[in-house]
Design a protein around this motif. Sequence first.
Motif, PDB file in Angstrom:
ATOM      1  N   SER A 115     -16.562  19.419 -17.857  1.00  0.00           N
ATOM      2  CA  SER A 115     -16.247  18.052 -18.238  1.00  0.00           C
ATOM      3  C   SER A 115     -14.831  17.716 -17.814  1.00  0.00           C
ATOM      4  O   SER A 115     -14.062  18.586 -17.383  1.00  0.00           O
ATOM      5  CB  SER A 115     -16.384  17.869 -19.757  1.00  0.00           C
ATOM      6  OG  SER A 115     -15.360  18.605 -20.435  1.00  0.00           O
ATOM      7  N   TRP A 149     -15.090  14.271 -21.385  1.00  0.00           N
ATOM      8  CA  TRP A 149     -15.953  13.217 -20.855  1.00  0.00           C
ATOM      9  C   TRP A 149     -16.987  13.827 -19.914  1.00  0.00           C
ATOM     10  O   TRP A 149     -16.688  14.746 -19.157  1.00  0.00           O
ATOM     11  CB  TRP A 149     -15.142  12.169 -20.101  1.00  0.00           C
ATOM     12  CG  TRP A 149     -14.074  11.511 -20.926  1.00  0.00           C
ATOM     13  CD1 TRP A 149     -12.737  11.715 -20.845  1.00  0.00           C
ATOM     14  CD2 TRP A 149     -14.268  10.541 -21.959  1.00  0.00           C
ATOM     15  NE1 TRP A 149     -12.066  10.933 -21.761  1.00  0.00           N
ATOM     16  CE2 TRP A 149     -12.982  10.200 -22.464  1.00  0.00           C
ATOM     17  CE3 TRP A 149     -15.395   9.932 -22.518  1.00  0.00           C
ATOM     18  CZ2 TRP A 149     -12.800   9.279 -23.492  1.00  0.00           C
ATOM     19  CZ3 TRP A 149     -15.217   9.010 -23.542  1.00  0.00           C
ATOM     20  CH2 TRP A 149     -13.942   8.691 -24.015  1.00  0.00           C
ATOM     21  N   GLY A 150     -18.201  13.303 -19.951  1.00  0.00           N
ATOM     22  CA  GLY A 150     -19.255  13.791 -19.064  1.00  0.00           C
ATOM     23  C   GLY A 150     -20.074  14.920 -19.631  1.00  0.00           C
ATOM     24  O   GLY A 150     -21.014  15.398 -18.982  1.00  0.00           O
ATOM     25  N   ILE A 181     -28.304  18.342 -13.607  1.00  0.00           N
ATOM     26  CA  ILE A 181     -28.070  18.272 -15.048  1.00  0.00           C
ATOM     27  C   ILE A 181     -28.826  19.421 -15.698  1.00  0.00           C
ATOM     28  O   ILE A 181     -29.942  19.755 -15.284  1.00  0.00           O
ATOM     29  CB  ILE A 181     -28.520  16.911 -15.632  1.00  0.00           C
ATOM     30  CG1 ILE A 181     -27.874  16.669 -16.988  1.00  0.00           C
ATOM     31  CG2 ILE A 181     -30.029  16.812 -15.735  1.00  0.00           C
ATOM     32  CD1 ILE A 181     -26.421  16.345 -16.910  1.00  0.00           C
ATOM     33  N   SER A 195     -24.424  14.833 -12.465  1.00  0.00           N
ATOM     34  CA  SER A 195     -24.064  15.884 -13.414  1.00  0.00           C
ATOM     35  C   SER A 195     -23.083  15.405 -14.472  1.00  0.00           C
ATOM     36  O   SER A 195     -22.643  16.196 -15.306  1.00  0.00           O
ATOM     37  CB  SER A 195     -23.460  17.077 -12.656  1.00  0.00           C
ATOM     38  OG  SER A 195     -22.340  16.678 -11.896  1.00  0.00           O
ATOM     39  N   PHE A 196     -22.734  14.130 -14.465  1.00  0.00           N
ATOM     40  CA  PHE A 196     -21.804  13.556 -15.448  1.00  0.00           C
ATOM     41  C   PHE A 196     -22.610  12.719 -16.427  1.00  0.00           C
ATOM     42  O   PHE A 196     -23.260  11.751 -16.060  1.00  0.00           O
ATOM     43  CB  PHE A 196     -20.767  12.687 -14.729  1.00  0.00           C
ATOM     44  CG  PHE A 196     -19.639  12.224 -15.610  1.00  0.00           C
ATOM     45  CD1 PHE A 196     -18.452  12.934 -15.667  1.00  0.00           C
ATOM     46  CD2 PHE A 196     -19.759  11.067 -16.366  1.00  0.00           C
ATOM     47  CE1 PHE A 196     -17.393  12.493 -16.462  1.00  0.00           C
ATOM     48  CE2 PHE A 196     -18.722  10.621 -17.159  1.00  0.00           C
ATOM     49  CZ  PHE A 196     -17.533  11.339 -17.213  1.00  0.00           C
ATOM     50  N   VAL A 197     -22.587  13.087 -17.705  1.00  0.00           N
ATOM     51  CA  VAL A 197     -23.362  12.382 -18.726  1.00  0.00           C
ATOM     52  C   VAL A 197     -22.529  11.220 -19.264  1.00  0.00           C
ATOM     53  O   VAL A 197     -21.504  11.424 -19.911  1.00  0.00           O
ATOM     54  CB  VAL A 197     -23.759  13.321 -19.874  1.00  0.00           C
ATOM     55  CG1 VAL A 197     -24.587  12.559 -20.913  1.00  0.00           C
ATOM     56  CG2 VAL A 197     -24.541  14.512 -19.354  1.00  0.00           C
ATOM     57  N   TYR A 198     -22.972   9.998 -18.991  1.00  0.00           N
ATOM     58  CA  TYR A 198     -22.262   8.811 -19.471  1.00  0.00           C
ATOM     59  C   TYR A 198     -22.578   8.538 -20.940  1.00  0.00           C
ATOM     60  O   TYR A 198     -21.694   8.228 -21.727  1.00  0.00           O
ATOM     61  CB  TYR A 198     -22.625   7.582 -18.629  1.00  0.00           C
ATOM     62  CG  TYR A 198     -22.068   7.631 -17.223  1.00  0.00           C
ATOM     63  CD1 TYR A 198     -20.745   7.303 -16.975  1.00  0.00           C
ATOM     64  CD2 TYR A 198     -22.871   8.011 -16.154  1.00  0.00           C
ATOM     65  CE1 TYR A 198     -20.231   7.345 -15.686  1.00  0.00           C
ATOM     66  CE2 TYR A 198     -22.375   8.061 -14.867  1.00  0.00           C
ATOM     67  CZ  TYR A 198     -21.056   7.723 -14.620  1.00  0.00           C
ATOM     68  OH  TYR A 198     -20.538   7.777 -13.354  1.00  0.00           O
ATOM     69  N   GLY A 226     -25.040  18.876 -19.598  1.00  0.00           N
ATOM     70  CA  GLY A 226     -24.028  18.684 -18.572  1.00  0.00           C
ATOM     71  C   GLY A 226     -24.422  19.451 -17.331  1.00  0.00           C
ATOM     72  O   GLY A 226     -25.547  19.937 -17.215  1.00  0.00           O
ATOM     73  N   ARG A 228     -20.008  20.613 -11.267  1.00  0.00           N
ATOM     74  CA  ARG A 228     -19.640  19.631 -10.258  1.00  0.00           C
ATOM     75  C   ARG A 228     -20.200  20.068  -8.914  1.00  0.00           C
ATOM     76  O   ARG A 228     -20.061  21.209  -8.487  1.00  0.00           O
ATOM     77  CB  ARG A 228     -18.120  19.508 -10.158  1.00  0.00           C
ATOM     78  CG  ARG A 228     -17.475  18.949 -11.412  1.00  0.00           C
ATOM     79  CD  ARG A 228     -17.828  17.456 -11.562  1.00  0.00           C
ATOM     80  NE  ARG A 228     -17.273  16.951 -12.816  1.00  0.00           N
ATOM     81  CZ  ARG A 228     -17.941  16.877 -13.954  1.00  0.00           C
ATOM     82  NH1 ARG A 228     -19.197  17.284 -13.996  1.00  0.00           N
ATOM     83  NH2 ARG A 228     -17.374  16.390 -15.037  1.00  0.00           N
ATOM     84  N   CYS A 247     -27.145   9.532 -16.659  1.00  0.00           N
ATOM     85  CA  CYS A 247     -26.214  10.131 -15.700  1.00  0.00           C
ATOM     86  C   CYS A 247     -25.924   9.185 -14.541  1.00  0.00           C
ATOM     87  O   CYS A 247     -25.110   9.509 -13.674  1.00  0.00           O
ATOM     88  CB  CYS A 247     -26.771  11.440 -15.148  1.00  0.00           C
ATOM     89  SG  CYS A 247     -26.868  12.768 -16.365  1.00  0.00           S
ATOM     90  N   ASN A 248     -26.603   8.054 -14.517  1.00  0.00           N
ATOM     91  CA  ASN A 248     -26.381   7.020 -13.511  1.00  0.00           C
ATOM     92  C   ASN A 248     -26.387   5.671 -14.213  1.00  0.00           C
ATOM     93  O   ASN A 248     -27.193   5.443 -15.122  1.00  0.00           O
ATOM     94  CB  ASN A 248     -27.479   7.051 -12.426  1.00  0.00           C
ATOM     95  CG  ASN A 248     -27.459   8.346 -11.627  1.00  0.00           C
ATOM     96  OD1 ASN A 248     -26.575   8.586 -10.833  1.00  0.00           O
ATOM     97  ND2 ASN A 248     -28.453   9.192 -11.877  1.00  0.00           N
TER      98      ASN A 248
END
Length: 415
Positions: free
Chosen positions: A352, A356-357, A381, A405-408, A371, A374, A134-135
Amino acid sequence: MFEDQSCLISRHLTSSCEQESKWVYMTYHLIEISNGKQHEESEEHDRGGDSVKRRKCPLVSDHQGSDEQYSDTTSLIHPIGRDISINCLLRCSRSDYGAIASLNRGFHSLIRGGELYKLRRQNKIVEHWIYFSCNVLEWETYDPYRGRWMTLPRMPHNECFMCSDKESLAVGTELLVFGKEVTSHIVLRYSILTNSWSPGVKMNSPRCLFGSASLGEKAILAGGTDAQGTILNSAELYNSETQTWETLPNMNKPRKMCSGVFMDEKFYVIGGMASNMEVLTCGEEYDLDKGVWKIIPNMSSGLNGASGAPPLVAVVNNELYAANYAEMVVRKYDKQNKSWITLGSLPERPVSMNGWGLAFRACGKQLIVIGGPRAAGGGMIELNSWTPKDGPPEWNMIGSKHCGSFVYNCAVMGC
């Protein structure tokens, strides 16, 4: 008693109840020894280096002992010998392997050398752990069997790699992360045997934005784009035990931003784009025995769009499921009619950006949605799971953690 330790026991592999009881007792005792050793070493450190004599246990062969009784590291758990010792360890959760490897050279070699994981695979003893980022350059892993979070060592710093599109894949005991440098593609490899990152072996035809999936120690990657942006129809097979790439026959269609799964012992590429504007609704099936590709019409119809993420698909018990991120529903693929059936809703909180994310993965017999909502300041997460059965999905939150909270990237490792 042993089940309270959340260790895995595969009862169908034992020859008798008496033998199993011996394995269970020995393994339980072994874990307590390893935990006790770590505790005593910590005490010695806390006392400023003063010597603390550790009591030898007759179950464990110790290469540091001067007495002949404890000098044999090949027997591992001394009274029962090497073979039964290994059968004990196969049934331990791999969460315990780090502590057990610290006992002596015999245990360290068995676990860190990878032999134990090969034997687990041969005996179909598998634990699935979830790895995600997530980072940028940071990875977390979650053990759903024990509800335990772990942080991986930080990836090596690389400015260009940080900013490029990245794909990830778990295969064997490795996590592979694919990205770009200035003019070429690179692979970074994390090994659970060493708990460290190192350069991975480059593909025969380096690429990004491909579809991929793994089965045991092998994985297949297909499609994607090369360093010049050309959309590819080529495919490769990776063997994590030999760390080698094998070029496979080409697909029927070039495609990027596609997804891959293994189902019914065949590899499938689903959806993707043939150009920046042309969305593919067909899939392709690769027969590993025959070495041929076959087009499957309408396999990804309605699952993705030109501005959306690759299809979010996962296979549980040889059944294909998809998360439709536009309508926030779960669908199941009807193999006979080659169509999608809507089962119910996705979890409400994870959101998402056109898919994405958000991660949608199979984890053993469960479907996992990863996920978060926001939120300012990093967010949360959340991991939600559902075991597919008759009726609509009933999602249960199995874990949550404060982080982005955004899954790369996300991958599930089964070993």
